[in-house]
Design an enzyme around this catalytic site. Sequence first.
Site, PDB file in Angstrom:
ATOM      1  N   GLU A  12      -5.573  -4.036  -1.510  1.00  0.00           N
ATOM      2  CA  GLU A  12      -6.021  -5.162  -0.681  1.00  0.00           C
ATOM      3  C   GLU A  12      -7.088  -6.023  -1.354  1.00  0.00           C
ATOM      4  O   GLU A  12      -7.414  -7.102  -0.853  1.00  0.00           O
ATOM      5  CB  GLU A  12      -6.558  -4.642   0.656  1.00  0.00           C
ATOM      6  CG  GLU A  12      -5.501  -4.101   1.591  1.00  0.00           C
ATOM      7  CD  GLU A  12      -5.213  -2.616   1.414  1.00  0.00           C
ATOM      8  OE1 GLU A  12      -4.658  -2.008   2.332  1.00  0.00           O
ATOM      9  OE2 GLU A  12      -5.551  -2.067   0.332  1.00  0.00           O
ATOM     10  N   LYS A  32     -17.800  16.122   9.104  1.00  0.00           N
ATOM     11  CA  LYS A  32     -18.997  16.055   9.932  1.00  0.00           C
ATOM     12  C   LYS A  32     -19.298  17.445  10.481  1.00  0.00           C
ATOM     13  O   LYS A  32     -18.561  17.980  11.304  1.00  0.00           O
ATOM     14  CB  LYS A  32     -18.829  15.062  11.082  1.00  0.00           C
ATOM     15  CG  LYS A  32     -20.157  14.693  11.745  1.00  0.00           C
ATOM     16  CD  LYS A  32     -20.004  13.511  12.675  1.00  0.00           C
ATOM     17  CE  LYS A  32     -21.367  13.019  13.154  1.00  0.00           C
ATOM     18  NZ  LYS A  32     -21.254  11.832  14.046  1.00  0.00           N
ATOM     19  N   THR A  47       0.847  -1.180   0.000  1.00  0.00           N
ATOM     20  CA  THR A  47       0.000   0.000   0.000  1.00  0.00           C
ATOM     21  C   THR A  47       0.889   1.238   0.000  1.00  0.00           C
ATOM     22  O   THR A  47       2.076   1.167   0.313  1.00  0.00           O
ATOM     23  CB  THR A  47      -0.904   0.032   1.235  1.00  0.00           C
ATOM     24  OG1 THR A  47      -0.092   0.137   2.405  1.00  0.00           O
ATOM     25  CG2 THR A  47      -1.741  -1.234   1.322  1.00  0.00           C
ATOM     26  N   TRP A  99     -23.089  14.485   7.793  1.00  0.00           N
ATOM     27  CA  TRP A  99     -21.905  14.168   7.003  1.00  0.00           C
ATOM     28  C   TRP A  99     -21.913  14.912   5.663  1.00  0.00           C
ATOM     29  O   TRP A  99     -22.928  14.989   4.988  1.00  0.00           O
ATOM     30  CB  TRP A  99     -21.834  12.667   6.740  1.00  0.00           C
ATOM     31  CG  TRP A  99     -21.693  11.839   7.982  1.00  0.00           C
ATOM     32  CD1 TRP A  99     -22.661  11.089   8.580  1.00  0.00           C
ATOM     33  CD2 TRP A  99     -20.525  11.677   8.780  1.00  0.00           C
ATOM     34  NE1 TRP A  99     -22.169  10.474   9.696  1.00  0.00           N
ATOM     35  CE2 TRP A  99     -20.854  10.819   9.854  1.00  0.00           C
ATOM     36  CE3 TRP A  99     -19.220  12.182   8.712  1.00  0.00           C
ATOM     37  CZ2 TRP A  99     -19.942  10.440  10.833  1.00  0.00           C
ATOM     38  CZ3 TRP A  99     -18.309  11.805   9.690  1.00  0.00           C
ATOM     39  CH2 TRP A  99     -18.660  10.951  10.726  1.00  0.00           C
TER      40      TRP A  99
END
Length: 532
Positions: A320, A430, A177, A435
Amino acid sequence: MLGAMQGWTMRVTRVIDHAAREAGSREIVTRWADGSETRTDWAGIRRDAKKMAQALQSLGVKEGDRVASLAMNHSRHLVSWYGVAGMGGVLHTVNPRLFEDQLEFIANHAEDRVLLYDAMFQPIVDKMRDRWTTIEHYICYDSGEHNPAFEDWIAPYGEDFDWVEGDERDPCMLCYTSGTTGNPKGVLYEHRSTVLHALVGLQPAAFNFSASSVMLPVVPMFHAASWGLPYAGAMAGIKFVFSAVNEPAVLDELMKREGVTDSAGVPTVWLAHFQYCDATGTDLPKLKSATIGGSAAPKFMIERLMKNGTRVQHAWGMTETSPIGTVGGPTADWDQLSFEEKVGKTAMQGRPVFGVELRTVDLDDMSTELPRDGKTSGALQIRGPWVIKRYFKAEEDAVDADGWFDTGDVGILHPDGTLQLTDRTKDVIKSGGEWISSVELENAAVGHPAVAEAAAIGMPHPKWDERPVLFVVKKDGADCTGEEVTAFLVDKVAKWWLPDAVEFVDDIPHTATGKISKKDLRARFADYTLES
């Protein structure tokens, strides 16, 4: 009682055997960094992979050992994908855009024994050589000036070689990653998971390859297994056109001359191509399909490609997940949709392919699964046969007791399975308990004719906890004000999503994989304050 069918171990060497046997003369074209070109075919890739497998064995490389590549897209890199696996090794594709500390960490953590690299990365090799403690041998793909040249290295060996056999659960590739927080983590792909992933990539709902397909992948072979394209392409026996440089002029010329039908890359690749065509007065290549991943494509980009006769499909995934999770092929009601509705659906991330299971859970209570109602957003989780279970050398699994992996993305699942990504869990804003999607705000902003790039982050606010601030890079020669950008957004996002401020910057930081680095942007403006 067992079934009565043959045992046929799924290993990637069977993929290249098939390509050489059934599509041996199909071309593989490479445009190198120095402007030269070479041509081979699938039979040649298999031949050289067998020679490479023997060359690795002569260096003392054993089954399970890691062999690193530091390279762009070209035929010799493709040879390595099959040559390393063919002698039982594990190919570790290294991202040359990583920082020096990350390059040091991943090579030593992987315990790479051999490094194959492009001549353009000689400065990196010279700088890192003393810091890479396990690498014993260096081979250069396209030059013999400083280390043995690849072609000379494999030349003494013949095609008479039997692939090393083993279990289909043996590892074949290692990708790390980008390490946005902490050190990068290694993801170890298996032969079985890789073959299954490639089979799914052939589906009409995915890359839709056939023998007549001609693919120029701009997504680099060092990133997330190049989205599995080198394996899926071999299964279908397609023609590949590789370029070791991603300059729009070069890509445009190759696409038109070589009859490219399909391409795949991140949104910035397509933006650069638009700018090149606009500046030179040339038409976009007449591609049948353009796959866009890495980050969401803005609607104006989708519209332009679709109006050019190109099927546009988002692909979502991550290192992944090998990386295919969802792909945005046409839905059952496609022919009944208006052009605007098709653009809107294409702007989402598509639907899960077979083998992938998705769900969203509440951001504040991760034990609560959310409905697929097309409006409720939550943390996105995934599981399947090519999804990670445990990071390389980790002591604990990366999934919960039921096999769910937390992607770090925030999304909405629609009733028909379509995924609509709205943010990263660490980037979602937020405000007053509600959100706000930074990604949707950014994509709306780059539709402004004067905006080249935009990034939205939440800044502390005395009343609302957080409020969005939009950082904007203007296009060369263009001008606009913050008020004009905000006015442009009024009918494109909810009113309470509008940024409290628009700040113009010379550049926006990016990660090694080309994504906007919100972490670095926050650090750059750590002292920024908003007033109530």
